[in-house]
Write a protein that holds these residues in place. Structure first.
Motif, short mmCIF file in Angstrom:
data_model
loop_
_atom_site.label_atom_id
_atom_site.label_comp_id
_atom_site.label_asym_id
_atom_site.label_seq_id
_atom_site.Cartn_x
_atom_site.Cartn_y
_atom_site.Cartn_z
N ASP A 260 0.81 -1.21 0.00
CA ASP A 260 0.00 0.00 0.00
C ASP A 260 0.85 1.27 0.00
O ASP A 260 0.31 2.38 -0.14
CB ASP A 260 -0.92 0.02 1.22
N LEU A 261 2.16 1.11 0.16
CA LEU A 261 3.04 2.27 0.26
C LEU A 261 3.94 2.35 -0.98
O LEU A 261 5.16 2.24 -0.91
CB LEU A 261 3.88 2.20 1.53
N VAL A 262 3.32 2.54 -2.12
CA VAL A 262 4.04 2.66 -3.40
C VAL A 262 3.94 4.11 -3.85
O VAL A 262 2.84 4.67 -3.96
CB VAL A 262 3.44 1.72 -4.47
N PHE A 263 5.10 4.70 -4.12
CA PHE A 263 5.13 6.10 -4.53
C PHE A 263 5.16 6.20 -6.05
O PHE A 263 6.06 5.67 -6.70
CB PHE A 263 6.36 6.80 -3.95
N ARG A 264 4.16 6.87 -6.62
CA ARG A 264 4.08 7.10 -8.06
C ARG A 264 4.04 8.60 -8.30
O ARG A 264 3.08 9.27 -7.93
CB ARG A 264 2.85 6.43 -8.67
N SER A 265 5.09 9.11 -8.93
CA SER A 265 5.17 10.54 -9.20
C SER A 265 4.93 10.81 -10.67
O SER A 265 5.57 10.17 -11.52
CB SER A 265 6.54 11.08 -8.80
N PRO A 266 4.05 11.75 -11.02
CA PRO A 266 3.85 12.10 -12.44
C PRO A 266 5.14 12.58 -13.10
O PRO A 266 5.28 12.52 -14.32
CB PRO A 266 2.79 13.21 -12.38
N ALA A 267 6.08 13.09 -12.30
CA ALA A 267 7.33 13.62 -12.86
C ALA A 267 8.35 12.54 -13.16
O ALA A 267 9.33 12.80 -13.85
CB ALA A 267 7.94 14.64 -11.89
N HIS A 268 8.13 11.33 -12.66
CA HIS A 268 9.11 10.26 -12.86
C HIS A 268 8.51 9.20 -13.78
O HIS A 268 7.80 8.30 -13.34
CB HIS A 268 9.51 9.64 -11.51
#
Length: 305
Positions: A260-268
Motif C-alpha cells: 500500500d506504500l508505493v510512490f508514483r510521481s507524475p514527474a518520474h
C-alpha cells in the motif's frame, strides 16, 4: 572537360578489368554490342583509343592503362559508400540508462532480434541518454524524465513507456527474520541506498512521512541494480522500482512488504525519446512499437503475479 557518361565509364572499367567485352556485358546485364557502343562513344569523347581490338580478344592501350586505376578506385569508393548507407537502414543506435538497460531492456532484446532479422541494435548505457539523441549520435533513447514538461528539448518527440513506482523491497527471508509486519519496523533494519545522497529513500520517506523512517544510514551502492542485488542476498531493504523488478517479484527473490506504500510521481516516467524528424523512419518506428508491446506484456505479467 565535363564528366563523361557514367554508363560508358562503367562499361570501360568492366571490360578493362575482364579484358573482354563479352564478360563485361555479362556482369553489367547488357549486350556485348551495348558495351562496345559505350566504349566507342567514350573513345570519341576523349579523342583516344582505349582498346586494341584483336581477333579473339581486346587489349588496353597505354591511354586505357592510365584511365583504369582511377576508375576502379572511384567505383570501389562509390560501392563502399553505398554499402555503408544501406547498412544504416538496419542499424539502430539506442541509448538507455544503466538500470533500465540491465533490468528491463536487455532481458527482452532477443525477442526484438528474433522478430526483426537483419536489424543490428547498438546499445549504449548512459545516465545522459536523452542528450545522445539530441546531439544526433543515437537514434532513440529510453530516458527517465524527472523534469516538468518544458524541460524536454523542442526537437524531440517523447512517448511515455512506463511509470516509475518505488517502494521498499527485500528478500522474503529478510522480511521474515526482521518481522517486517508494519512500516515502522523500517526504522530498525539496514537500509540499502542506490546513491550517496540517499535520494531514493528520501523521496519515498517524504511521501510516507507517517512511517518516521530516518534515511541517512545504511549501506551505499553506486546504482539501483547493485542495491537490489544486495537486497536479494538478504543484507537489508532497498527502494525498488516495480516497473523494473517484474522478474524478481515473479520468482519471489524479492518481495514488497508494504504494497500500500508505493510512490508514483507524475514527474518520474520512462519515455521513448526520438528526434522529431526521425520518428517515422521504419527501423525506429519498429523498435518503438516493439517497446510498447513489451511494456504492455510486462504489465500483464506483473498484475498476474
Amino acid at each position: 572537360m565535363r564528366l563523361p557518361s557514367l554508363n560508358a565509364l562503367r562499361a570501360f572499367e568492366a571490360a578493362a578489368r575482364h579484358q573482354s567485352f563479352a564478360k563485361a556485358a555479362s556482369e553489367l546485364h547488357v549486350t556485348e554490342g551495348a558495351v562496345s557502343r559505350h566504349i566507342k562513344l567514350l573513345e570519341e569523347e576523349l579523342g583516344v583509343l582505349l582498346f586494341r581490338r584483336l581477333v579473339r580478344k581486346v587489349e588496353l592501350t597505354d591511354q586505357g592503362h592510365l584511365l583504369l586505376p582511377a576508375l576502379a578506385g572511384a567505383f570501389a569508393q562509390i560501392a563502399d559508400a553505398a554499402g555503408k548507407v544501406a547498412a544504416k537502414k538496419t542499424e539502430l543506435r539506442v541509448a538507455v540508462g544503466p538500470s533500465f538497460s540491465i533490468r528491463w531492456l536487455v532481458p527482452r532484446l532477443h525477442r526484438f532480434s528474433a522478430r526483426n532479422l537483419g536489424f543490428s541494435v547498438h546499445l549504449t548505457t548512459s545516465d545522459a541518454a536523452m542528450s545522445l539523441v539530441t546531439d544526433g549520435s543515437h537514434d532513440l533513447a529510453i530516458n527517465c524524465g524527472c523534469w516538468p514538461e518544458p524541460s524536454f528539448p523542442k526537437n524531440v518527440k517523447k512517448v511515455r513507456l512506463l511509470a516509475e513506482a518505488t517502494t521498499p523491497v527485500c528478500s522474503p527471508a529478510f522480511a521474515a527474520a526482521a518481522g517486517l509486519d508494519r512500516p515502522e519496523k523500517l526504522r530498525e533494519v539496514e537500509l540499502l541506498h542506490s546513491s550517496g545522497d540517499y535520494a531514493d529513500w528520501s523521496i519515498w520517506a517524504k511521501a510516507f512521512a507517517e512511517t518516521g523512517v530516518e534515511v541517512a544510514r545504511g549501506q551505499i551502492y553506486p546504482n539501483r541494480d547493485l542495491a537490489c542485488r544486495a537486497a536479494i542476498m538478504g543484507t537489508g531493504v532497498t527502494i525498488g522500482d516495480l516497473a523494473l523488478l517484474g522478474e524478481e517479484l515473479a520468482s519471489r527473490t524479492l518481495m514488497v512488504p508494504f504494497p500500500d506504500l508505493v510512490f508514483r510521481s507524475p514527474a518520474h516516467q520512462y519515455y521513448i525519446v526520438v528526434r522529431k524528424e526521425c520518428w517515422e523512419e521504419p527501423r525506429i518506428a519498429a523498435f518503438a512499437s516493439w517497446l510498447i508491446e513489451e511494456r504492455d506484456a510486462s504489465m500483464r505479467d506483473l498484475q498476474a503475479a
